[in-house]
Enzyme design. Structure first.
Site, PDB file in Angstrom:
ATOM      1  N   ASP A 291       0.866  -1.177   0.000  1.00 52.25           N
ATOM      2  CA  ASP A 291       0.000   0.000   0.000  1.00 52.25           C
ATOM      3  C   ASP A 291       0.907   1.232   0.000  1.00 52.25           C
ATOM      4  OD1 ASP A 291      -2.132   1.757   0.072  1.00 52.25           O
ATOM      5  OD2 ASP A 291      -3.171   0.731   1.685  1.00 52.25           O
TER       6      ASP A 291
HETATM    7  C1  NOJ Z   1      -4.007   4.013   0.370  1.00 47.07           C
HETATM    8  C2  NOJ Z   1      -5.206   3.109   0.527  1.00 47.07           C
HETATM    9  O1  NOJ Z   1      -5.080   2.370   1.734  1.00 47.07           O
HETATM   10  C3  NOJ Z   1      -5.387   2.157  -0.623  1.00 47.07           C
HETATM   11  O2  NOJ Z   1      -6.602   1.478  -0.467  1.00 47.07           O
HETATM   12  C4  NOJ Z   1      -5.350   2.878  -1.933  1.00 47.07           C
HETATM   13  O3  NOJ Z   1      -5.518   1.969  -2.979  1.00 47.07           O
HETATM   14  C5  NOJ Z   1      -4.006   3.603  -2.055  1.00 47.07           C
HETATM   15  N1  NOJ Z   1      -3.879   4.548  -0.974  1.00 47.07           N
HETATM   16  C6  NOJ Z   1      -3.853   4.304  -3.390  1.00 47.07           C
HETATM   17  O4  NOJ Z   1      -4.729   5.368  -3.466  1.00 47.07           O
END
Ligand code: NOJ
Length: 767
Positions: A291
């Site tokens: 992530d």
């Molecule tokens: C953080 C989030 O936890 C995740 O779900 C998301 O896909 C990413 N940012 C990218 O935006």
């Protein structure tokens, strides 16, 4: 050579290798070289790559909507970036891809990922709402259209489906998931994955699914985002892991790893999770993506002293690609040189990135989704790019009727309707969080929907009545603090609302949360209607007019008081671009609601967790018996406000007793449970008939019931139909204390109902 021919020549060079591999049967006529499969193609490519180029493939960077900075293009041209994420217009994506394909030494294409969570340009209802439809075809339509629209914008991958089970409405991201139930979420995980990927992630109109967040992100303690998760192995295997597995079984090409810890070890550095479970036990062959910035966060988690240790821990655990990367780029070269990270470890990760790109069809044509500049839409927000009819149809199916006293709904298309509330004419919030490229200017508000349906038939009055929330300190802490605030004094807004209410035959109050309140980093300690909305509802009630509460929110709310005040309650979640039309369809009876809650609504935040499939305890509260020394809260009724699976219709349904084909089930046979469902009302309508099973006595304590199957059926007024459910050994299996997955002989209760609590029951035996 001029520029055009040179770039064409470059591209042909890249494709020469690929075409000789992928299109060998076609070329075989003129080119006798043996066909090479994907593995050989990737191995050959890997052999040509320098260590720097390999490490570059493991990095994903953010793409802004502006034309890329020279530094970004240089990094791509130097082979130091493997993928981008974020939403950028096609010319920007093309410029980035040009840098990779026309300027980098090996011309390996980038891929582009984005959070296409519930629609891309056409915004469909939020995922919690989609789950409320219990309609797999409708959910598939939403995913398919999202993929089509996203691929037309040059995107190759969506960071979805988000299949984290969550039983805690305090967690803002509960809106992004599909609810509390393992079976329902697993079914949807498979459907969504297939909808995004179509026949294959490389097929026209398809994108690759990146399932998230592996694993257990929805179980963060206290519902506080990014907090720790600690869970027994049985609960993990039985309840929380199956949806990720279902997405993998449906062919998901990639997996995003959670930001959080799993029993003390951050998922990003968790080799048990990423290798033993994901790769070895489940056989996952796709790409693992961290992530956002999660590799760096290993330092804050306290499992790495610095960036070097963080990068080392993540790559060794099995993170192939680092999103919003810093430390893979900075530290892996040195770690490789020192031998702390082996070439094999780097190659394994790079191979997954290349496989994903291959599977997305990017080696065959890096511009397959970006298209040519000549074909770029003149207006990327053009109406013609939307899928309004499908969005309205899907949204109607997601609305849940929670109360309807005295047949207050549907409303008559005559007289005067007072529409009140901060969400009634609000084009922003109706789109929900993670609204991708959805435009508020294109959303249909409840006001718009009612106004167009009532045109010339009834008078529609409007007053805002209150703000959603006024506490600036809270708003400032939201990642999406875009909350429209009317600066007028609260009393003035209230008076105006009461004034229109007094002129009307019926009052419709549209109340709830702002979209940013159910988002990432948006956890609440309180589940009541925010701001002065509850006061507004009470004041509207005092006018004596029939009162309809239309809820717009991304999580279960504790609205017992409001339930009592309102004559009718309609849960609409955040219903997307066509939400206002869909809501008007239901309010005015042009569509008979059939949604069912995919999550329990607690009476109070203190009751959490209230999931329906809990264990019985040794001292369960038994209806009709003394409550003393039982497992309950003495200051509230034991039941939830609305149970899992609950939702009303404008017609009524009755269920007969259940008939079982046999009382004894074994590994050699199946059991058929039959039930007659009758539409006893005067309108045609759909309902969801739900099958639950309870293992009465086993080697470990088993839930009071678990959803195992359901059928959504349409019955004409007065129609009766017999439904048949087939139960076999698979439905009885569970993970025992040694994590063996097996059915144990003994007695089982089989329940069928129109929600999880009000059920018919029969008992059978498995041996
Ligand atoms: C953080 C989030 O936890 C995740 O779900 C998301 O896909 C990413 N940012 C990218 O935006």
């Amino acid at each position: 050579m001029d520029g055009f021919h040179r770039s064409r020549h470059d591209r042909l060079c890249l494709f020469a290798l690929f075409i000789s591999l992928q299109c060998a049967p076609v070329l075989a006529v003129t080119q006798p070289a043996p066909a090479l499969d994907k593995t050989t193609f990737i191995n050959q490519l890997l052999d040509q790559m320098t260590p720097e180029e390999k490490i570059g493939q493991l990095r994903q960077r953010f793409a802004s909507s502006a034309m890329p900075e020279p530094e970004v293009l240089q990094s791509i041209a130097a082979g130091k970036t493997g993928a981008m994420f974020g939403m950028a217009p096609r010319p920007v994506i093309r410029a980035l891809q040009d840098a990779a394909v026309k300027q980098s030494r090996l011309k390996i294409p980038l891929f582009f990922g984005y959070d296409v969570i519930h629609g891309h340009r056409t915004i469909f209802p939020i995922n919690l709402a989609l789950a409320s439809s219990w309609d797999m075809d409708a959910i598939a339509v939403s995913g398919r259209i999202a993929a089509k629209e996203a691929s037309a914008d040059g995107l190759d991958m969506t960071f979805a489906p988000m299949v984290d089970i969550s039983r805690d409405p305090r967690w803002g991201r509960i809106s992004e998931g599909f609810g509390e139930d393992t079976y329902l979420v697993s079914r949807i995980a498979g459907v969504m994955t297939k909808a995004f990927q179509g026949e294959a992630p490389s097929a026209p109109g398809s994108i690759m699914a990146c399932v998230k967040h592996f694993a257990l992100y929805g179980a963060v303690e206290g519902g506080r985002d990014y907090n720790s998760t600690d869970m027994s192995p049985v609960r993990m295997y039985q309840d929380y892991l199956p949806p990720y597995r279902a997405a993998i079984d449906a062919g998901a090409g990639s997996m995003m790893v959670a930001l959080t810890t799993v029993n003390g070890v951050p998922a990003t550095a968790n080799d048990w999770l990423l290798q033993d479970l994901l790769r070895k036990d489940w056989g996952f062959k796709g790409l693992t993506l961290s992530d956002h910035g999660a590799v760096a966060e290993l330092i804050e988690h306290g499992v790495a002293r610095d960036g070097r240790q963080a990068a080392k821990a993540a790559i060794k655990a099995g993170i192939d690609m680092s999103m919003s990367d810093t430390f893979y780029g900075q530290e892996l070269p040195g770690l490789l040189l020192s031998g702390e990270v082996s070439r094999q470890e780097i190659d394994n990760a790079v191979r997954q990135v290349l496989v994903a790109k291959y599977d997305m069809g990017l080696f065959a044509d890096p511009y397959r989704r970006i298209g040519s500049a000549n074909d770029d839409p003149i207006d990327s927000h053009a109406e013609s790019r939307l899928h309004r009819a499908q969005a309205r149809e899907v949204a109607r199916k997601t609305l849940v009727l929670l109360k309807n006293s005295n047949d207050t709904l549907p409303l008559k298309k005559q007289g005067t309707i007072a529409l009140v509330g901060p969400l009634a004419k609000n084009p922003v919030d109706i789109l929900g969080s993670w609204h991708a490229s959805g435009q508020p200017s294109q959303s249909v508000t409840v006001y718009d929907g009612l106004a167009s349906a009532l045109h010339n038939k009834a008078t529609l009055l409007y007053a805002r009545g209150a703000n959603i929330i006024e506490d600036k300190t809270s708003i400032d802490k939201l990642a999406d603090g875009n909350v429209e605030i009317d600066p007028r004094p609260a009393t003035q807004m209230l008076e105006q609302a009461l004034d229109v209410a007094r002129q009307a035959d019926v009052v419709v109050a549209v109340l709830g949360e702002s979209r940013g309140m159910t988002h990432e980093a948006a956890s609440r300690t309180n589940l009541s209607l925010p701001g002065r909305q509850s006061e507004l509802l009470a004041a509207l009630k005092a006018t004596g007019k029939p009162l309809v509460l239309v809820l717009m929110n991304g999580r279960p709310l504790s609205i017992g008081k409001e339930h009592d005040l309102a004559d009718a309650v309609l849960e609409t979640w955040f219903s997307g671009t066509e939400g206002g039309n869909a809501i008007a369809d239901v309010l005015l009876g042009d569509y008979n609601p059939s949604g069912k809650l995919p999550i329990t609504f607690p009476r109070s935040v203190g009751q959490i967790p209230t999931y329906y499939n809990h264990l019985n305890t040794g001292r369960p509260l038994t209806p009709g018996a003394s409550a003393i020394y039982t497992s309950q809260y003495f200051d509230l009724p034991h039941s939830p406000l609305y149970p899992f699976g609950y939702g009303l219709s404008y017609t009524d349904f009755s269920l007969s007793d259940i008939t079982l084909s046999t009382q004894r089930l074994s590994a050699d046979n199946t059991l058929e449970a039959s039930i007659k469902v009758k539409n006893t009302g005067t309108r045609d309508g759909e309902t969801v008939v739900q099958l639950y099973i309870q293992d009465v006595s086993a080697s470990i304590s088993r839930p009071v019931k678990e959803l195992k199957d359901f059928q959504k059926i349409m019955l004409k007024a007065g129609e009766e139909r017999t439904l048949h459910f087939t139960v076999d050994e698979h439905d009885l299996k569970f993970y025992n204390s040694r994590l063996q997955y097996a059915a144990e002989p003994g007695e089982f209760n089989l329940q069928i109902g129109l929600d999880s609590q009000n059920v018919k029951q029969q008992r059978f035996e498995w041996q």
